[in-house]
Design a protein around this motif. Sequence first.
Motif, PDB file in Angstrom:
ATOM      1  N   ASN A 200      20.572   2.514   8.756  1.00 10.18           N
ATOM      2  CA  ASN A 200      19.820   2.828   9.974  1.00 10.18           C
ATOM      3  C   ASN A 200      19.022   1.594  10.404  1.00 10.18           C
ATOM      4  O   ASN A 200      17.793   1.556  10.274  1.00 10.18           O
ATOM      5  N   PRO A 201      19.707   0.555  10.921  1.00 11.19           N
ATOM      6  CA  PRO A 201      19.022  -0.698  11.265  1.00 11.19           C
ATOM      7  C   PRO A 201      17.936  -0.521  12.321  1.00 11.19           C
ATOM      8  O   PRO A 201      17.021  -1.339  12.415  1.00 11.19           O
ATOM      9  N   GLY A 202      18.017   0.549  13.111  1.00 13.99           N
ATOM     10  CA  GLY A 202      16.984   0.791  14.111  1.00 13.99           C
ATOM     11  C   GLY A 202      15.622   0.982  13.487  1.00 13.99           C
ATOM     12  O   GLY A 202      14.597   0.573  14.044  1.00 13.99           O
ATOM     13  N   PHE A 203      15.596   1.593  12.306  1.00  9.22           N
ATOM     14  CA  PHE A 203      14.328   1.770  11.600  1.00  9.22           C
ATOM     15  C   PHE A 203      13.810   0.431  11.087  1.00  9.22           C
ATOM     16  O   PHE A 203      12.636   0.099  11.243  1.00  9.22           O
ATOM     17  N   ARG A 204      14.689  -0.327  10.451  1.00 12.67           N
ATOM     18  CA  ARG A 204      14.249  -1.601   9.873  1.00 12.67           C
ATOM     19  C   ARG A 204      13.644  -2.508  10.942  1.00 12.67           C
ATOM     20  O   ARG A 204      12.631  -3.167  10.702  1.00 12.67           O
ATOM     21  N   SER A 205      14.231  -2.543  12.131  1.00 11.77           N
ATOM     22  CA  SER A 205      13.737  -3.429  13.186  1.00 11.77           C
ATOM     23  C   SER A 205      12.389  -2.991  13.737  1.00 11.77           C
ATOM     24  O   SER A 205      11.675  -3.785  14.354  1.00 11.77           O
ATOM     25  N   ARG A 206      12.019  -1.746  13.487  1.00 14.06           N
ATOM     26  CA  ARG A 206      10.742  -1.242  14.001  1.00 14.06           C
ATOM     27  C   ARG A 206       9.636  -1.247  12.946  1.00 14.06           C
ATOM     28  O   ARG A 206       8.498  -0.904  13.241  1.00 14.06           O
ATOM     29  N   ILE A 207       9.971  -1.591  11.713  1.00 15.08           N
ATOM     30  CA  ILE A 207       8.987  -1.610  10.640  1.00 15.08           C
ATOM     31  C   ILE A 207       8.345  -2.987  10.548  1.00 15.08           C
ATOM     32  O   ILE A 207       9.027  -3.991  10.357  1.00 15.08           O
ATOM     33  N   ALA A 208       7.022  -3.031  10.668  1.00 11.19           N
ATOM     34  CA  ALA A 208       6.321  -4.316  10.634  1.00 11.19           C
ATOM     35  C   ALA A 208       5.858  -4.690   9.231  1.00 11.19           C
ATOM     36  O   ALA A 208       5.819  -5.864   8.871  1.00 11.19           O
ATOM     37  N   HIS A 209       5.517  -3.690   8.436  1.00  9.51           N
ATOM     38  CA  HIS A 209       4.921  -3.964   7.129  1.00  9.51           C
ATOM     39  C   HIS A 209       5.619  -3.156   6.041  1.00  9.51           C
ATOM     40  O   HIS A 209       5.684  -1.928   6.124  1.00  9.51           O
ATOM     41  N   HIS A 210       6.133  -3.852   5.036  1.00 11.86           N
ATOM     42  CA  HIS A 210       6.774  -3.212   3.884  1.00 11.86           C
ATOM     43  C   HIS A 210       5.858  -3.413   2.673  1.00 11.86           C
ATOM     44  O   HIS A 210       5.540  -4.545   2.308  1.00 11.86           O
ATOM     45  N   ILE A 211       5.446  -2.322   2.050  1.00  5.36           N
ATOM     46  CA  ILE A 211       4.536  -2.394   0.909  1.00  5.36           C
ATOM     47  C   ILE A 211       5.167  -1.690  -0.288  1.00  5.36           C
ATOM     48  O   ILE A 211       5.569  -0.525  -0.191  1.00  5.36           O
ATOM     49  N   ASP A 212       5.269  -2.405  -1.402  1.00  3.74           N
ATOM     50  CA  ASP A 212       5.848  -1.846  -2.622  1.00  3.74           C
ATOM     51  C   ASP A 212       4.735  -1.404  -3.571  1.00  3.74           C
ATOM     52  O   ASP A 212       3.806  -2.164  -3.841  1.00  3.74           O
ATOM     53  N   PHE A 213       4.845  -0.179  -4.066  1.00  7.43           N
ATOM     54  CA  PHE A 213       3.843   0.395  -4.957  1.00  7.43           C
ATOM     55  C   PHE A 213       4.367   0.339  -6.395  1.00  7.43           C
ATOM     56  O   PHE A 213       5.332   1.034  -6.729  1.00  7.43           O
ATOM     57  N   PRO A 214       3.738  -0.452  -7.264  1.00  3.01           N
ATOM     58  CA  PRO A 214       4.205  -0.567  -8.654  1.00  3.01           C
ATOM     59  C   PRO A 214       3.814   0.663  -9.472  1.00  3.01           C
ATOM     60  O   PRO A 214       2.892   1.402  -9.117  1.00  3.01           O
ATOM     61  N   ASP A 215       4.535   0.869 -10.567  1.00  2.00           N
ATOM     62  CA  ASP A 215       4.148   1.924 -11.505  1.00  2.00           C
ATOM     63  C   ASP A 215       2.838   1.533 -12.186  1.00  2.00           C
ATOM     64  O   ASP A 215       2.508   0.352 -12.314  1.00  2.00           O
ATOM     65  N   TYR A 216       2.107   2.538 -12.658  1.00  7.79           N
ATOM     66  CA  TYR A 216       0.874   2.284 -13.392  1.00  7.79           C
ATOM     67  C   TYR A 216       1.187   1.899 -14.837  1.00  7.79           C
ATOM     68  O   TYR A 216       2.160   2.364 -15.425  1.00  7.79           O
ATOM     69  N   GLY A 217       0.314   1.079 -15.429  1.00  7.84           N
ATOM     70  CA  GLY A 217       0.415   0.760 -16.842  1.00  7.84           C
ATOM     71  C   GLY A 217      -0.232   1.858 -17.676  1.00  7.84           C
ATOM     72  O   GLY A 217      -0.937   2.734 -17.150  1.00  7.84           O
ATOM     73  N   ASP A 218      -0.024   1.805 -18.991  1.00  7.20           N
ATOM     74  CA  ASP A 218      -0.580   2.833 -19.879  1.00  7.20           C
ATOM     75  C   ASP A 218      -2.098   2.942 -19.747  1.00  7.20           C
ATOM     76  O   ASP A 218      -2.647   4.042 -19.616  1.00  7.20           O
ATOM     77  N   GLY A 219      -2.781   1.798 -19.808  1.00  6.07           N
ATOM     78  CA  GLY A 219      -4.234   1.818 -19.714  1.00  6.07           C
ATOM     79  C   GLY A 219      -4.721   2.381 -18.391  1.00  6.07           C
ATOM     80  O   GLY A 219      -5.729   3.103 -18.336  1.00  6.07           O
ATOM     81  N   GLU A 220      -4.013   2.046 -17.304  1.00  8.82           N
ATOM     82  CA  GLU A 220      -4.396   2.558 -15.989  1.00  8.82           C
ATOM     83  C   GLU A 220      -4.220   4.071 -15.924  1.00  8.82           C
ATOM     84  O   GLU A 220      -5.054   4.779 -15.343  1.00  8.82           O
ATOM     85  N   LEU A 221      -3.160   4.573 -16.542  1.00  4.79           N
ATOM     86  CA  LEU A 221      -2.926   6.015 -16.537  1.00  4.79           C
ATOM     87  C   LEU A 221      -3.999   6.762 -17.329  1.00  4.79           C
ATOM     88  O   LEU A 221      -4.435   7.844 -16.930  1.00  4.79           O
ATOM     89  N   VAL A 222      -4.429   6.179 -18.439  1.00  5.92           N
ATOM     90  CA  VAL A 222      -5.520   6.787 -19.211  1.00  5.92           C
ATOM     91  C   VAL A 222      -6.793   6.813 -18.366  1.00  5.92           C
ATOM     92  O   VAL A 222      -7.506   7.825 -18.316  1.00  5.92           O
ATOM     93  N   SER A 223      -7.086   5.714 -17.679  1.00  2.74           N
ATOM     94  CA  SER A 223      -8.272   5.652 -16.828  1.00  2.74           C
ATOM     95  C   SER A 223      -8.181   6.646 -15.676  1.00  2.74           C
ATOM     96  O   SER A 223      -9.186   7.267 -15.298  1.00  2.74           O
ATOM     97  N   ILE A 224      -6.974   6.808 -15.131  1.00  7.70           N
ATOM     98  CA  ILE A 224      -6.775   7.795 -14.067  1.00  7.70           C
ATOM     99  C   ILE A 224      -7.076   9.193 -14.592  1.00  7.70           C
ATOM    100  O   ILE A 224      -7.749   9.999 -13.931  1.00  7.70           O
ATOM    101  N   GLY A 225      -6.597   9.475 -15.801  1.00  9.74           N
ATOM    102  CA  GLY A 225      -6.846  10.773 -16.407  1.00  9.74           C
ATOM    103  C   GLY A 225      -8.338  11.025 -16.599  1.00  9.74           C
ATOM    104  O   GLY A 225      -8.842  12.118 -16.307  1.00  9.74           O
ATOM    105  N   GLU A 226      -9.043  10.025 -17.094  1.00  6.00           N
ATOM    106  CA  GLU A 226     -10.490  10.172 -17.302  1.00  6.00           C
ATOM    107  C   GLU A 226     -11.223  10.382 -15.986  1.00  6.00           C
ATOM    108  O   GLU A 226     -12.182  11.169 -15.911  1.00  6.00           O
TER     109      GLU A 226
END
Length: 313
Positions: A200-226
């Motif tokens: 669907n190239p029509g979508f790609r041409s209209r997207i200005a900003h692409h942001i990739d969200f990384p997975d959380y690390g173990d320590g970050e997940l523990v902190s999220i839980g707390e």
Amino acid sequence: MNTVTHTEAAGEAPAPFDPTVRVDLLAERAEAGIDAILDKLDRDLIGLKPVKTRIREIAALLLIERVRRRLGLAAEAPTLHMSFTGNPGTGKTTVAMRMAEILHGLGFIRRGHLVSVTRDDLVGQYIGHTAPKTKEILKKAMGGVLFIDEAYYLYRQENERDYGQEAIEILLQVMENQREDLVVILAGYGDRMDKFFSSNPGFRSRIAHHIDFPDYGDGELVSIGEKLLSDQNYRLSPEARTAFESYVVARRRQPHFSNARSIRNALDRARLRQANRLVARAAEPLTAGDIMTIEAEDILSSRVFKAASETRA
């Protein structure tokens, strides 16, 4: 021969631009409330440094664009549609909410609300059903941000009777013609989004900003839980925290892991076990500390540890 411009012919002399005009960016930021929104994003989400950095960069770009508008330097509205890629539970919806607030504060959208949808909200099941559904959602989202999760499900090429293409065509038209009144954010797994944009190239041409969200690390997940527990006036005992650290490591190795979402579900079950444990000893007096505290046994009773033990065996 002198050339007469349209403005001069109408008797209006063009106002000269003064490049020495001073701009107070701190005042502009304060008026838009950007710092408060970014601080809220930091509080809402643990980690995600590259995502937060990119959001700050976009906010800075839009701040300058706002100033350029006021100075008469902006020729046309910027393209603001975005793509958020990453695994489930990495904060995409939360970031989209903060992005809507930033866009509203800077005057790029009228209302600043977020409408979150999936394919089922846009695509109908019979002829003539899709267009009204899609247009109704667009009407609801106008003036704000439309967040389409798992956007690649909009069109299923393997199904000849799929009506997703109709929704896509309506979306593309609105994204182009009404981009001053609606920002669309497409979200989903990175590899599937790449395939979706390729088909669907029509979508790609209209997207200005692409942001990739990384997975959380173990320590970050523990902190999220707390943090999740603290927000609900719970806490982990020292032994429970150690058990929870082991839980995170074991759970990440299992299928269908959804980052913060899986952590939230795990703690909901831990609270359930804690409540049953406390009720079972109802004859004994309890303290507020007892009711607030998740103990190691509430974590270690999880099926995750049993599954991990069976895997090793």
